[in-house]
Write a protein that holds these residues in place. Structure first.
Motif, PDB file in Angstrom:
ATOM      1  N   GLY A  49       0.811  -1.219   0.000  1.00 25.85           N
ATOM      2  CA  GLY A  49       0.000   0.000   0.000  1.00 25.85           C
ATOM      3  C   GLY A  49       0.840   1.263   0.000  1.00 25.85           C
ATOM      4  O   GLY A  49       0.397   2.310   0.488  1.00 25.85           O
ATOM      5  N   ASP A  50       2.026   1.201  -0.561  1.00 23.39           N
ATOM      6  CA  ASP A  50       2.941   2.341  -0.587  1.00 23.39           C
ATOM      7  C   ASP A  50       2.554   3.282  -1.731  1.00 23.39           C
ATOM      8  O   ASP A  50       3.013   3.140  -2.856  1.00 23.39           O
ATOM      9  CB  ASP A  50       4.378   1.839  -0.750  1.00 23.39           C
ATOM     10  CG  ASP A  50       5.414   2.940  -0.597  1.00 23.39           C
ATOM     11  OD1 ASP A  50       5.068   4.131  -0.756  1.00 23.39           O
ATOM     12  OD2 ASP A  50       6.581   2.601  -0.341  1.00 23.39           O
ATOM     13  N   ALA A 108      -7.543  -9.020   1.528  1.00 19.30           N
ATOM     14  CA  ALA A 108      -7.558  -7.563   1.701  1.00 19.30           C
ATOM     15  C   ALA A 108      -8.979  -7.046   1.870  1.00 19.30           C
ATOM     16  O   ALA A 108      -9.951  -7.710   1.504  1.00 19.30           O
ATOM     17  CB  ALA A 108      -6.904  -6.897   0.497  1.00 19.30           C
ATOM     18  N   ARG A 109      -9.064  -5.837   2.412  1.00 19.90           N
ATOM     19  CA  ARG A 109     -10.345  -5.138   2.588  1.00 19.90           C
ATOM     20  C   ARG A 109     -10.189  -3.700   2.114  1.00 19.90           C
ATOM     21  O   ARG A 109      -9.131  -3.101   2.250  1.00 19.90           O
ATOM     22  CB  ARG A 109     -10.760  -5.106   4.051  1.00 19.90           C
ATOM     23  CG  ARG A 109     -11.063  -6.451   4.654  1.00 19.90           C
ATOM     24  CD  ARG A 109     -11.785  -6.318   5.984  1.00 19.90           C
ATOM     25  NE  ARG A 109     -13.162  -5.899   5.831  1.00 19.90           N
ATOM     26  CZ  ARG A 109     -14.166  -6.665   5.367  1.00 19.90           C
ATOM     27  NH1 ARG A 109     -13.922  -7.874   4.977  1.00 19.90           N
ATOM     28  NH2 ARG A 109     -15.388  -6.210   5.291  1.00 19.90           N
ATOM     29  N   ASP A 120       2.986   5.909  -6.952  1.00 17.96           N
ATOM     30  CA  ASP A 120       2.839   7.155  -7.704  1.00 17.96           C
ATOM     31  C   ASP A 120       4.090   7.444  -8.531  1.00 17.96           C
ATOM     32  O   ASP A 120       4.008   7.881  -9.678  1.00 17.96           O
ATOM     33  CB  ASP A 120       2.554   8.304  -6.733  1.00 17.96           C
ATOM     34  CG  ASP A 120       2.226   9.611  -7.420  1.00 17.96           C
ATOM     35  OD1 ASP A 120       1.648   9.594  -8.529  1.00 17.96           O
ATOM     36  OD2 ASP A 120       2.536  10.672  -6.842  1.00 17.96           O
ATOM     37  N   ALA A 121       5.260   7.171  -7.961  1.00 19.27           N
ATOM     38  CA  ALA A 121       6.515   7.411  -8.675  1.00 19.27           C
ATOM     39  C   ALA A 121       6.748   6.385  -9.784  1.00 19.27           C
ATOM     40  O   ALA A 121       7.436   6.673 -10.750  1.00 19.27           O
ATOM     41  CB  ALA A 121       7.682   7.380  -7.689  1.00 19.27           C
ATOM     42  N   LEU A 122       6.153   5.206  -9.642  1.00 19.97           N
ATOM     43  CA  LEU A 122       6.388   4.122 -10.592  1.00 19.97           C
ATOM     44  C   LEU A 122       5.464   4.146 -11.802  1.00 19.97           C
ATOM     45  O   LEU A 122       5.896   3.885 -12.917  1.00 19.97           O
ATOM     46  CB  LEU A 122       6.199   2.769  -9.902  1.00 19.97           C
ATOM     47  CG  LEU A 122       7.215   2.387  -8.852  1.00 19.97           C
ATOM     48  CD1 LEU A 122       6.727   1.152  -8.090  1.00 19.97           C
ATOM     49  CD2 LEU A 122       8.548   2.099  -9.502  1.00 19.97           C
ATOM     50  N   ILE A 123       4.187   4.398 -11.577  1.00 17.89           N
ATOM     51  CA  ILE A 123       3.209   4.194 -12.645  1.00 17.89           C
ATOM     52  C   ILE A 123       3.235   5.320 -13.677  1.00 17.89           C
ATOM     53  O   ILE A 123       3.600   6.452 -13.375  1.00 17.89           O
ATOM     54  CB  ILE A 123       1.780   3.993 -12.090  1.00 17.89           C
ATOM     55  CG1 ILE A 123       1.291   5.201 -11.313  1.00 17.89           C
ATOM     56  CG2 ILE A 123       1.713   2.734 -11.246  1.00 17.89           C
ATOM     57  CD1 ILE A 123      -0.149   5.074 -10.796  1.00 17.89           C
ATOM     58  N   ALA A 124       2.840   4.951 -14.890  1.00 18.32           N
ATOM     59  CA  ALA A 124       2.788   5.921 -15.984  1.00 18.32           C
ATOM     60  C   ALA A 124       1.695   6.954 -15.729  1.00 18.32           C
ATOM     61  O   ALA A 124       0.741   6.698 -14.975  1.00 18.32           O
ATOM     62  CB  ALA A 124       2.523   5.186 -17.301  1.00 18.32           C
ATOM     63  N   ALA A 167      -7.532   4.748  -3.766  1.00 12.81           N
ATOM     64  CA  ALA A 167      -8.012   3.451  -3.280  1.00 12.81           C
ATOM     65  C   ALA A 167      -6.869   2.666  -2.644  1.00 12.81           C
ATOM     66  O   ALA A 167      -7.060   2.025  -1.598  1.00 12.81           O
ATOM     67  CB  ALA A 167      -8.646   2.655  -4.420  1.00 12.81           C
ATOM     68  N   LEU A 168      -5.686   2.710  -3.255  1.00 12.79           N
ATOM     69  CA  LEU A 168      -4.542   1.995  -2.704  1.00 12.79           C
ATOM     70  C   LEU A 168      -4.257   2.440  -1.271  1.00 12.79           C
ATOM     71  O   LEU A 168      -3.949   1.617  -0.407  1.00 12.79           O
ATOM     72  CB  LEU A 168      -3.306   2.197  -3.586  1.00 12.79           C
ATOM     73  CG  LEU A 168      -2.035   1.483  -3.131  1.00 12.79           C
ATOM     74  CD1 LEU A 168      -2.234  -0.029  -3.116  1.00 12.79           C
ATOM     75  CD2 LEU A 168      -0.863   1.870  -4.030  1.00 12.79           C
ATOM     76  N   ALA A 169      -4.403   3.719  -1.009  1.00 12.11           N
ATOM     77  CA  ALA A 169      -4.163   4.254   0.335  1.00 12.11           C
ATOM     78  C   ALA A 169      -5.147   3.696   1.352  1.00 12.11           C
ATOM     79  O   ALA A 169      -4.826   3.585   2.539  1.00 12.11           O
ATOM     80  CB  ALA A 169      -4.242   5.779   0.315  1.00 12.11           C
ATOM     81  N   ALA A 170      -6.342   3.325   0.902  1.00  4.19           N
ATOM     82  CA  ALA A 170      -7.391   2.876   1.809  1.00  4.19           C
ATOM     83  C   ALA A 170      -7.490   1.354   1.950  1.00  4.19           C
ATOM     84  O   ALA A 170      -8.200   0.858   2.819  1.00  4.19           O
ATOM     85  CB  ALA A 170      -8.740   3.429   1.329  1.00  4.19           C
TER      86      ALA A 170
END
Length: 122
Positions: free
Chosen positions: A19-20, A85-86, A25-29, A52-55
């Motif tokens: 969940g980083d 996961a939830r 954010d730095a990796l994805i296009a 969503a990843l943050a949550a």
């Protein structure tokens, strides 16, 4: 899979599993999107996906690469994910078939598109 592509894919996998958001954010296009069958929404653009990843609360994340194909500056990685996961009250746990499309831009491989199909636990 080349060492460079493997390293980029492993970094991507770690960011999602933990969940980083900053790493993801730095990796994805810039044009990253998730297309999902059986998940939260059928199409999730970059910003919504990062939110969503943050949550998401991930308890376990096991990914097995099934096949890798490289077409010049585009790589397609087929994998199978077993995830516990939830997202709030929603249980995301189950098995998923994933297809990741990575593009080579600015000298590095970047995830551009994930296609996720939930196989169980729907």
């Amino acid at each position: 899979m080349t060492d460079e592509l493997r390293a980029a894919f492993d970094e991507w996998t770690r960011a999602v599993a933990t969940g980083d958001v900053a790493a993801a954010d730095a990796l994805i296009a810039d044009d990253y999107a998730l297309t999902s069958a059986g998940g939260v929404a059928p199409h999730v653009p970059r910003g919504e996906w990062l939110d969503a990843l943050a949550a998401i609360e991930t308890r376990s994340f096991a990914l097995e690469i099934v096949e890798v194909r490289v077409f010049g500056d585009v790589a397609v990685v087929a994998s199978r994910l077993t995830w516990d996961a939830r997202l709030g009250e929603r249980d995301l746990s189950g098995e998923y078939a994933l297809t990741d499309v990575l593009t080579r831009t600015d000298g590095r491989w970047r995830p551009s598109w994930r296609i996720s199909t939930r196989l169980s636990g729907a």
